[in-house]
Design an enzyme around this catalytic site. Structure first.
Site, mmCIF file in Angstrom:
data_model
loop_
_atom_site.group_PDB
_atom_site.id
_atom_site.type_symbol
_atom_site.label_atom_id
_atom_site.label_comp_id
_atom_site.label_asym_id
_atom_site.label_seq_id
_atom_site.Cartn_x
_atom_site.Cartn_y
_atom_site.Cartn_z
ATOM 1 N N LEU A 185 0.814 -1.213 0.000
ATOM 2 C CA LEU A 185 0.000 0.000 0.000
ATOM 3 C C LEU A 185 0.849 1.265 0.000
ATOM 4 C CD1 LEU A 185 -3.083 -0.864 2.230
ATOM 5 C CD2 LEU A 185 -2.875 -0.797 -0.258
ATOM 6 N N ASP A 186 2.142 1.137 0.233
ATOM 7 C CA ASP A 186 3.019 2.279 -0.009
ATOM 8 C C ASP A 186 3.238 2.456 -1.509
ATOM 9 O OD1 ASP A 186 3.335 3.186 2.553
ATOM 10 O OD2 ASP A 186 5.118 2.004 2.954
ATOM 11 N N ASP A 187 3.496 1.343 -2.212
ATOM 12 C CA ASP A 187 3.708 1.444 -3.653
ATOM 13 C C ASP A 187 2.421 1.821 -4.379
ATOM 14 O OD1 ASP A 187 6.295 0.779 -3.144
ATOM 15 O OD2 ASP A 187 6.384 -0.893 -4.535
ATOM 16 N N GLN A 217 -4.990 5.549 2.790
ATOM 17 C CA GLN A 217 -4.191 4.410 2.342
ATOM 18 C C GLN A 217 -4.905 3.088 2.619
ATOM 19 O OE1 GLN A 217 -0.357 4.070 4.288
ATOM 20 N NE2 GLN A 217 0.642 3.480 2.395
#
Length: 896
Positions: A185-187, A217
């Site tokens: 979920l960062d990418d 997010q």
């Protein structure tokens, strides 16, 4: 020499999609910087605003051997922040705040991923900044968004994944969740920020209006569980059930035959050990349909065991998967994983190696062909490879122009060259806590900047777009008075000829206001046969998976193998802004429907071709599946269990559909970039998007870990893959649930809060002793502290531990199943749940909604997914003017 001076020559490549766009980057760690990295590669000028005294993103990751660790030596930061300038400004000082507001006045975009109150508290929230720049695009991302009862919760990627249901969806059914081996979920969060920026820029170009996009997010993760959520809201089916999650299988043997949201229910569908038997010697094999199974049998030499009657049917293979998989693996062990790929793909069998980070960087010929890595020089880290975009744009190249900036490297260039400050003002700021902390030693290049005299170069860049005046804004707002009732893509027509590879991209555009017309064969698109189904009744118009991925679209049918069908498609394409297709490399061209042909009659056309491995290269014609792409793209190589939890150490593919989600998200990013470019030029272009490439660049720090350390990471239960085993993050609770406790020991400054809380349950044991209160003791006794925390967690329920931890600002999150999200009050607060009418059924069903709140324009599901051919009459007769009698004739001939 600085990184910018060494590499800016690549920046001369032009035109670029975002040329003339200036972005102020207030981001840190991963998701935010990952977004602006791509905006920079697309041509935007990125000014990264930092403050060295509290910069975390520059201090993460292991420094390469032989290099001193400091703010300029992080491999992860270098990989995440190319294509940017860096200025250091103390935003908590009046002087620094004034400087930032001057930068805002000449910028187009602000991006930030701090907690909801951070920038607002500094006087840099959207409401304040739009007074300075009325047409400002401002995109925020926080773990749970800027509104709602839990918006103050502290999260990072793994915590958001736990809350969202993604962690629960990955693993073996009789073990704790395997989760994901990186912060997906960062990418994906970064990609969502990027296309949120560009969609808003396109809207601004049409209306003159700015916008705030409030991204959550965790909600991004929730939207990726769509079929499972619809199974829960519509069929009332629990996700915490026998046989779920099913590992790499589409169905876990010996359990009720329910769809497990991995696409078609089929067997074989797994990862198998290959020759060598090493840690990463695995290959994935998937057979969809009898023809592929028979092809695999032939590839294996038609051994006697394949002739057993119990394996003659799909039902039999599903029932006897254990035996089936054991026999396939015995054959797979006779071949190297790449040799297995070659013989299977030559026979039309879906098979790919489970690629490690080493494989993706050094051994993948397709990535080499597509130039997926660029070498750039960094003054501290040397010449290194950088990951490139997973799409090729025919008119506006996507280019990494320089390595990540040194901290504060461009203070003089930006503040003197762009804002016009005097050299004396900049020197004073560097010496007096405005542009550099008094408590920190300055780097030599900053001292050289002080001693070198006034800035001698040109201004940092020149704004190339025409600024929108207040009068223009009023005029445009009047012209678009109904704009708040439409999405940012309102007025665009998209023709979608896509299956599972691109349908999520079509949904993203449709829900944001585009008129998406899905073109299917007369028998209906193949994904209509994928469950789960309404009331478990298989039917092309009852697939819940199809429903989720095709909201807000209209549907027509066309047989493109006929000349009449192609003629109708050409007429439709002449009215379109965007073609989104996944028909396979060269297929539309073979029918005379390729980009060159269609653009001759429609020069504004943007044509995005999504294919398994791209339009060119040695793997161009290989076939894939969701599992196959997660194997080759690196997802599986990072996900799985510690040896204590799984002695076999099998790589585990994260929950189903995520190769398609990743590719579709990048496809939408590329399309919005092409739209912004077209707003200025009037011309479209061709986009070549590879599913494989999209997966390869979406595993956070793992590719740079190999690039900088020449080592391959190991899989770990419920946490990131790492070079060496690290502390457990997944705590088991009294009710059998799990909590992802990122850094379970919490920061040293908050450790007394944890000990006090544990004392309330008589569970602190000896942690109140002085020896644990120092930084040295905190590290030396880490194993013991972890053990005590684990025993404490076992005394509380999952939700007690989660919410109690969050009340104390610990980055902890409950590992929830997707169906548990339905009653989540925070998600209700943000209006996530959407009621969608199905008039043909006389029913209204609850759907997952948007990951973002778009201030100033509307996100909405405008209609449920189309029935097969539902809008033939509306589109072909009412809009294209085809005579009714002719349509009837075409239907009889099998064209419609």
């Amino acid at each position: 020499m600085t990184s910018t001076q060494q590499n800016r020559e690549d920046g001369s490549i032009s035109p670029k999609a975002l040329e003339g766009i200036r972005v102020l980057d207030f981001t840190w760690v991963r998701a935010g910087p990952w977004s602006t990295r791509w905006l920079g590669a697309l041509g935007a000028e990125i000014i990264k605003v930092e403050w060295p005294a509290n910069e975390r993103g520059r201090l993460t990751a292991v420094t390469p051997e032989g290099i001193e660790k400091n703010l300029n030596s992080s491999p992860t930061f270098n990989d995440t922040n190319p294509n940017k300038r860096s200025v250091t400004v103390n935003m908590r000082s009046p002087e620094g705040l004034a400087i930032i507001k001057k930068l805002v006045a000449i910028s187009d975009v602000v991006v930030e991923n701090f907690s909801p109150k951070a920038l607002k508290g500094w006087g840099l929230g959207y409401d304040e900044l739009r007074k300075i720049k009325p047409d400002l695009v401002y995109v925020s991302q926080s773990g749970l968004g800027h509104t709602g009862q839990q918006s103050h919760y502290t999260t990072m990627g793994p915590t958001a994944q736990a809350f969202s249901g993604l962690t629960h969806s990955s693993g073996l059914p009789d073990r704790q969740p395997a989760g994901w081996g990186w912060s997906c979920l960062d990418d994906l969060g970064g990609v969502n920020i990027a296309f949120g920026v560009m969609g808003s820029l396109h809207r601004r170009n049409r209306t003159g209006l700015g916008q705030h996009v409030d991204l959550a997010q965790m909600f991004i993760g929730a939207t990726l569980n769509g079929p499972a959520i619809l199974d829960a809201t519509i069929n009332k089916r629990a996700l915490q059930r026998e046989g779920f999650p099913p590992g790499n299988r589409a169905h876990w043997p010996g359990t009720p035959l329910l769809n497990n949201y991995r696409g078609p229910t089929t067997a074989p569908h797994n990862a198998y050990r290959t020759k060598g038997g090493g840690y990463n010697d695995w290959a994935a094999i998937v057979c969809v349909g009898e023809a592929e199974w028979r092809a695999l049998v032939e590839v294996m030499g038609s051994p006697d065991w394949t002739k057993d009657e119990k394996l003659a049917s799909l039902a039999g293979r599903l029932k006897h998967q254990v035996e089936l998989d054991e026999n396939i693996e015995a054959w797979a062990k006779t071949l190297d994983k790449y040799a297995l790929m070659e013989v299977c793909q030559a026979a039309g069998v879906r098979a790919m190696p489970v690629q490690s980070t080493e494989d993706r960087v050094d051994n993948d010929p397709q990535l080499r062909h597509r130039d997926m890595y660029t070498e750039l020089d960094h003054p501290v880290l040397g010449r290194r490879k950088f990951q490139n975009a997973p799409f090729k744009m025919s008119v506006t190249p996507v280019v990494n122009i320089c390595a990540a900036p040194l901290v504060g490297e461009h203070v003089q260039e930006v503040l003197e060259g762009l804002l016009g400050l005097s050299h004396e003002e900049v020197v004073s700021g560097l010496q007096n806590n405005i542009f550099w902390p008094k408590s920190m030693r300055r780097f030599d290049y900053l001292d050289a900047m002080i001693e070198g005299g006034p800035w001698k170069g040109d201004t940092a860049t020149t704004i190339k777009h025409k600024p929108v005046s207040g009068k223009d804004i009023i005029k445009n707002a009047y012209r678009s008075a109904s704009n708040t009732n439409t999405g940012p893509l309102h007025g665009l027509r998209v023709i979608e000829v896509s299956d599972e590879q691109g349908q999520y991209c079509g949904k993203l555009m449709g829900d944001l206001g585009a008129d998406v017309i899905k073109v299917e064969p007369p028998s209906g698109e193949s994904t209509r046969s994928v469950g789960p189904f309404l009331d478990d009744e298989p039917h092309k118009d009852r697939s819940l998976a199809f429903w989720h991925y095709n909201t807000s679209k209209r549907g027509v049918t066309l047989n493109l193998e006929t000349e009449d069908g192609r003629a109708l498609f050409r007429k439709l394409a002449a009215t379109a802004d965007i073609i989104l297709e996944s028909a396979g490399p060269g297929y539309l061209e073979s029918l005379g429907l390729g980009y060159e042909s269609l653009t001759a009659a429609n020069s504004k056309l943007i044509h995005c071709a999504v294919s398994p491995f791209g339009q060119t290269g040695p793997w161009r014609d290989f076939i894939g599946s969701d599992l196959i792409h997660m194997a080759a793209g690196g997802f599986m190589g990072l996900c799985g269990y510690d040896v204590a939890d799984d002695p076999e150490q099998i790589p585990i593919a994260p929950g189903g559909g995520n190769a398609w989600h990743t590719a579709s998200s990048f496809a939408y990013m590329a399309i919005t970039a092409a739209l912004v470019s077209r707003d200025g030029t009037g011309n479209g272009q061709f986009i070549d998007l590879s599913v494989h490439d999209s997966c390869v660049v979406s595993t956070e720090m793992h590719v740079p870990t190999y690039i900088y350390h020449n080592k391959v990471v190991i899989r770990q239960t419920g946490r990131h893959a790492q070079l060496e085993p690290n502390q457990t993050n997944q705590l088991r609770c009294a009710d059998g649930g799990y909590v992802n406790a990122v850094g379970s020991r919490v920061p040293l400054r908050r450790f007394p809060d944890l000990v006090a809380w544990m004392d309330e349950y008589d569970a602190a044991e000896d942690l109140g002793e002085e020896r644990y209160a120092t930084a040295k003791g905190f590290v030396e006794h880490a194993v013991h502290i972890d053990d005590v925390i684990a025993r404490f967690a076992a005394k509380l329920t999952r939700d007690e531990l989660t919410h109690g931890g969050q009340a104390r600002q610990f980055n902890w999150g409950a590992v929830r199943s997707p169906d548990e999200l339905i009653d989540d009050g925070h998600m209700v607060d943000r209006g996530f749940w959407i009621d969608v009418d199905h008039p043909e059924l006389g029913e209204t069903f609850t759907y997952p909604g948007s990951a973002a709140i778009y201030n100033g324009s509307l996100w909405r599901i405008s209609r449920r997914a189309p029935l097969v051919g539902e809008h033939n009459q509306e589109v072909f007769h009412e809009e294209l003017g085809i005579d009714q009698a002719e349509l009837a004739c075409l239907a009889e001939a099998g064209v419609l």
